[in-house]
Design a protein around this motif. Structure first.
Motif, mmCIF file in Angstrom:
data_model
loop_
_atom_site.group_PDB
_atom_site.id
_atom_site.type_symbol
_atom_site.label_atom_id
_atom_site.label_comp_id
_atom_site.label_asym_id
_atom_site.label_seq_id
_atom_site.Cartn_x
_atom_site.Cartn_y
_atom_site.Cartn_z
ATOM 1 N N ASP A 65 0.883 -1.148 0.000
ATOM 2 C CA ASP A 65 0.000 0.000 0.000
ATOM 3 C C ASP A 65 0.929 1.207 0.000
ATOM 4 N N VAL A 75 1.243 -5.304 1.729
ATOM 5 C CA VAL A 75 -0.130 -5.821 1.756
ATOM 6 C C VAL A 75 -0.270 -7.125 0.972
ATOM 7 N N GLY A 76 0.856 -7.672 0.513
ATOM 8 C CA GLY A 76 0.772 -8.925 -0.228
ATOM 9 C C GLY A 76 0.063 -8.756 -1.551
ATOM 10 N N LEU A 77 -0.881 -9.634 -1.815
ATOM 11 C CA LEU A 77 -1.545 -9.625 -3.116
ATOM 12 C C LEU A 77 -2.807 -8.756 -3.132
ATOM 13 N N ALA A 78 -2.988 -7.991 -2.065
ATOM 14 C CA ALA A 78 -4.248 -7.240 -1.930
ATOM 15 C C ALA A 78 -4.492 -6.312 -3.122
ATOM 16 N N ASN A 79 -3.424 -5.671 -3.619
ATOM 17 C CA ASN A 79 -3.600 -4.770 -4.752
ATOM 18 C C ASN A 79 -4.134 -5.511 -5.976
ATOM 19 N N TYR A 80 -3.612 -6.733 -6.163
ATOM 20 C CA TYR A 80 -4.058 -7.521 -7.320
ATOM 21 C C TYR A 80 -5.516 -7.938 -7.162
ATOM 22 N N THR A 81 -5.829 -8.445 -5.963
ATOM 23 C CA THR A 81 -7.202 -8.910 -5.779
ATOM 24 C C THR A 81 -8.171 -7.735 -5.884
ATOM 25 N N SER A 82 -7.777 -6.577 -5.343
ATOM 26 C CA SER A 82 -8.733 -5.465 -5.420
ATOM 27 C C SER A 82 -8.821 -4.925 -6.848
ATOM 28 N N ASP A 86 -12.163 -4.667 -8.917
ATOM 29 C CA ASP A 86 -12.534 -3.259 -9.048
ATOM 30 C C ASP A 86 -13.316 -3.034 -10.340
ATOM 31 N N ALA A 288 -1.517 0.354 -5.917
ATOM 32 C CA ALA A 288 -2.595 -0.190 -6.737
ATOM 33 C C ALA A 288 -2.310 0.056 -8.218
#
Lengths: 317, 311
Positions: A65, A75-82, A86, A288
C-alpha cells in the motif's frame, strides 16, 4: 553527459611496442574487450537506471500500500485482488479489449488495401505512398486535437461536411455519445497509424519472389486464389509483426482518449493505461497503480509470446 | 528490394499503375478503353484516398490562418476569406498564462538533447555490441530488447519516484534522460545491425593503415554507417518531439511544458472559451516541423523504420 566515456581510450593505439608478439596480442584483445565494455557502458547505465530499476520497483510496489506521500506498508496480493475486483478497472480493461478487437482488423484491412494500391513502384505509386505515410510522423496528441476540432459541434468543418452530406446533425455533440465518440477516435487512429502498417506490409509484399506468383498463375490460379494461397501465407512474418504492432498499440492507448473524450461519456472510454494513470496520479494510490501496470505488462508479454509463436511456425512450415 | 524486383512485381498485375505501353495515349478502341479502366480506377481510388489523408492537414493550416472572427464562424468556411496571422501572434502572447513560443523552445531543446544523447549512446553501444563483444554483452543486448517490449507507461510510477530521488523530477534534464532511455532500445538495435552488416575487413584495413580501434571506428566505419546514424537520429527526434504521456506526468511547471502538452493548456482555455483558430495554429506549429523533416529525409526515415522493424 557521454563525453567522459570517450576519455580513457587506450593511449598509443595498437602500436605499443612493449613485450614480444604473443604478449602484444593479449594486451590488444584485452584492450578491445575493455573498449567494448566502455562503449556499451553509457547505454547500460541509462537502461539500468531508468528501465531495469523502475521495472523492479514496479513489481515491488505492487505488493505494498504505497501512497504518494507517507509510509508504505506490505499488503501482499491485496492490490491484485482489489484490481481484479474493481469495477472501474474491469470496465477499463473491457473497453480496451473491445477497442483492440475493433481497431486491429480495421487497421489491418485498410493497411493491406493501401499496400496493394501503392505496390509497383511507379512514381505515382511512390507519391501516394508518401502521402499516406505523412500522418505517421504527426504526434498522437497533435492529431487528437486536430480531429477533435474537425468534429466539434457547429464549428467543426467535418461535422459541417457531414451535415451537408445528410449524414449527421452538425449541432450535435458527437463526443457525448459513446458510439460516435469511438468512431471518431477510430477514424483518427486509422488516419494516423495506418501508413506505418502499409509500409511494413508493402515491404513484405516486395520480398515475395515474383516467380512464385507467376508459377501459380501459370498453373491456373486466379488472382484472388494466388493472393489467398501464395501471397498471404508468404506474408505471414510481416503479418505477425503488423498484428503485434497494432495490438500492442491499442492495448496501450491513452493519448487519444485522454485528449478527445477525457474518458467520457460517463467514463465509458477509459482505457487500461488511463485507469492506471488515474489510480496513480489522481487518487495517488501508487501501489494499486503498480499492480495494474504489472497486469498490463503480463498481457503484453503474452502478445509478444504469441508473435514468437507465429514467427516460429513460419520457419517450420 | 532491388529495382528489377519491383518492376517485375508489377508486370503480372494488370491493375498495377506501371503500364508503359499505354502511357500518354488516348485509348481509341473499346478494347483499349476497357484495358485502361483498371488504371483509371486506380487513379480515382488513390486520389480520393489522398484527399482524405490530406484533408485534416488542409483544415489545420487554413483554420490557423483565418482571422479570429472567421475562425469562430458557424458554419465554418471551407476556404479562408479573411487571411491573418493573428492566431500565430496570439501563440506568442503569454498574458493568457502560457506562451507557446516558450513551449516551442522547450520542445526544440528537449528533442535535440534526446536525439544527441540517444544517437551518441546507441552508436557507441551498437559498435561495441557488433564489433567488440565481451563476456555478457549478448545478455546485455537481450536486456535492451526486453526494454523494447515493456511499455514505459507501465513503469512510469517508479520512474517518477526515481527522478524525485535524483532531484530531477519536473526538470527538463530528467525528462530528456527518460525519453532518451526509452528511445534507446530501437536505436541500439538499429546501430548494432548497421555495424554488424559492415565487413570486418574494413576495420582491419583501417587498423593496418595505422588507426587504433577508436580511430578505425571514427574515420572508417562511422562514415559508412552514417545512414544508420541518421535513421536513428530521425526516429528518436520524432519520438521525443511527439512524446505526450511522459511529459504530462514528469513535468509540473507549465513554463517547462513541451508543445504536445501545451496544446492541452490551450484546449482547456480560459473560462472554457476555446479559440479553435489559436488552437490549430498551435497544432500547426507542432505538426509542420515533423512533416517537413519527413519529406526531406524520407529515405533515411523509412529505411531506418524497416531495418529496425522487419529484421
Amino acid at each position: 553527459m557521454t563525453a567522459p566515456v570517450m576519455a580513457p581510450p587506450a593511449p598509443g593505439g595498437v602500436a605499443l611496442p612493449r613485450g614480444g608478439r604473443p604478449r602484444r596480442r593479449t594486451t590488444l584483445s584485452r584492450r578491445r574487450t575493455r573498449l567494448g565494455v566502455l562503449m556499451v557502458l553509457p547505454a547500460a547505465v541509462l537502461l539500468g537506471l531508468f528501465f531495469l530499476w523502475p521495472l523492479a520497483q514496479t513489481i515491488r510496489m505492487s505488493f505494498y500500500d504505497w501512497p504518494m506521500l507517507g509510509e508504505h506498508t506490505w499488503v501482499g496480493l491485496a492490490n491484485y485482488t482489489s484490481a481484479l475486483g474493481d469495477e472501474d478497472f474491469l470496465a477499463a480493461v473491457g473497453f480496451t479489449l473491445r477497442y483492440t478487437l475493433i481497431a486491429t482488423p480495421l487497421l489491418f484491412v485498410v493497411a493491406l488495401v493501401l499496400a496493394l494500391l501503392v505496390r509497383g513502384g511507379s512514381r505515382a505509386a511512390r507519391g501516394f505512398q508518401t502521402i499516406f505515410f505523412i500522418p505517421v510522423v504527426i504526434g498522437m496528441a497533435a492529431a487528437s486535437y486536430l480531429w477533435m476540432y474537425l468534429f466539434q459541434p457547429d464549428l467543426g468543418p467535418a461535422s459541417a461536411l457531414g451535415e451537408r452530406a445528410g449524414l449527421l446533425d452538425a449541432s450535435e455533440n458527437l463526443f457525448a455519445t459513446f458510439t460516435s465518440a469511438l468512431v471518431i477516435v477510430l477514424a483518427m487512429v486509422t488516419w494516423k497509424v495506418v501508413g506505418l502498417q502499409m509500409l511494413l506490409l508493402s515491404s513484405g509484399l516486395q520480398s515475395i519472389p515474383v516467380e512464385v506468383n507467376e508459377a501459380a498463375r501459370i498453373d491456373g490460379a486466379g488472382r484472388w486464389q494466388a493472393f489467398r494461397h501464395i501471397t498471404l501465407p508468404l506474408l505471414r512474418p510481416t503479418l505477425a509483426l503488423v498484428l503485434v504492432f497494432s495490438v500492442a498499440g491499442s492495448l496501450l492507448a491513452f493519448d487519444q482518449f485522454f485528449i478527445m473524450t477525457s474518458g467520457g461519456p460517463n467514463n465509458s472510454t477509459i482505457t487500461a493505461v488511463y485507469q492506471t494513470y488515474r489510480t496513480s496520479f489522481i487518487q495517488f494510490e501508487l501501489g494499486a497503480g503498480a499492480a495494474m501496470s504489472v497486469l498490463l505488462m503480463v498481457a503484453l508479454a503474452a502478445v509478444s509470446a504469441l508473435q514468437m509463436l507465429l514467427l516460429r511456425n513460419t520457419d517450420n512450415a | 528490394m532491388s529495382a528489377t524486383d519491383v518492376s517485375a512485381l508489377a508486370t503480372p498485375d494488370t491493375t498495377s499503375p506501371r503500364e508503359p505501353r499505354r502511357r500518354g495515349r488516348i485509348p481509341r478502341t473499346i478494347g483499349e478503353v476497357r484495358a485502361s479502366m483498371p488504371r483509371l480506377a486506380w487513379w480515382v481510388v488513390c486520389l480520393c484516398l489522398a484527399i482524405l489523408f490530406l484533408y485534416p492537414l488542409y483544415v489545420m493550416l487554413t483554420q490557423s490562418l483565418k482571422a479570429p472572427a472567421e475562425a469562430a464562424a458557424v458554419p465554418p468556411t471551407m476556404f479562408p476569406q479573411d487571411w491573418s496571422l493573428e492566431n500565430y501572434a496570439a501563440l506568442a502572447d503569454s498574458s493568457s498564462g502560457i506562451s507557446l513560443l516558450r513551449s516551442l523552445g522547450n520542445s526544440i531543446g528537449v528533442s535535440l538533447s534526446v536525439t544527441l544523447l540517444t544517437t551518441t549512446v546507441a552508436t557507441l553501444a551498437g559498435y561495441g555490441f557488433a564489433k567488440l563483444p565481451f563476456r555478457g554483452s549478448g545478455f546485455l543486448f537481450f536486456l535492451a530488447l526486453v526494454a523494447f517490449m515493456v511499455p514505459f507507461q507501465a513503469i512510469i510510477t517508479p520512474l517518477f519516484l526515481t527522478l524525485r530521488n535524483l532531484g530531477l523530477l519536473g526538470s527538463l534534464p530528467g525528462l530528456v534522460l527518460v525519453i532518451a532511455t526509452f528511445s534507446l532500445p530501437f536505436g541500439l538495435f538499429l546501430m548494432r545491425n548497421t555495424f554488424a552488416s559492415l565487413p570486418g575487413s574494413l576495420e582491419e584495413a583501417a587498423m593496418i593503415d595505422g588507426c587504433g580501434t577508436l580511430g578505425a571506428m571514427r574515420r572508417v566505419l562511422l562514415p559508412v554507417a552514417l545512414p544508420g546514424v541518421i535513421s536513428t537520429a530521425l526516429l528518436t527526434f520524432f519520438t521525443a518531439w511527439n512524446e505526450f504521456f511522459a511529459t504530462l506526468i514528469l513535468l509540473v511547471d507549465q513554463k517547462l511544458y513541451t508543445l504536445p502538452v501545451s496544446l492541452q493548456m490551450l484546449a482547456s482555455g480560459q473560462n472554457n472559451q476555446l479559440d479553435w483558430g489559436v488552437m490549430q495554429a498551435g497544432v500547426t506549429v507542432t505538426v509542420v516541423p515533423c512533416v517537413v523533416i519527413y519529406l526531406l529525409l524520407q529515405k533515411y526515415y523509412v529505411s531506418g523504420l524497416l531495418s529496425g522493424a522487419v529484421k
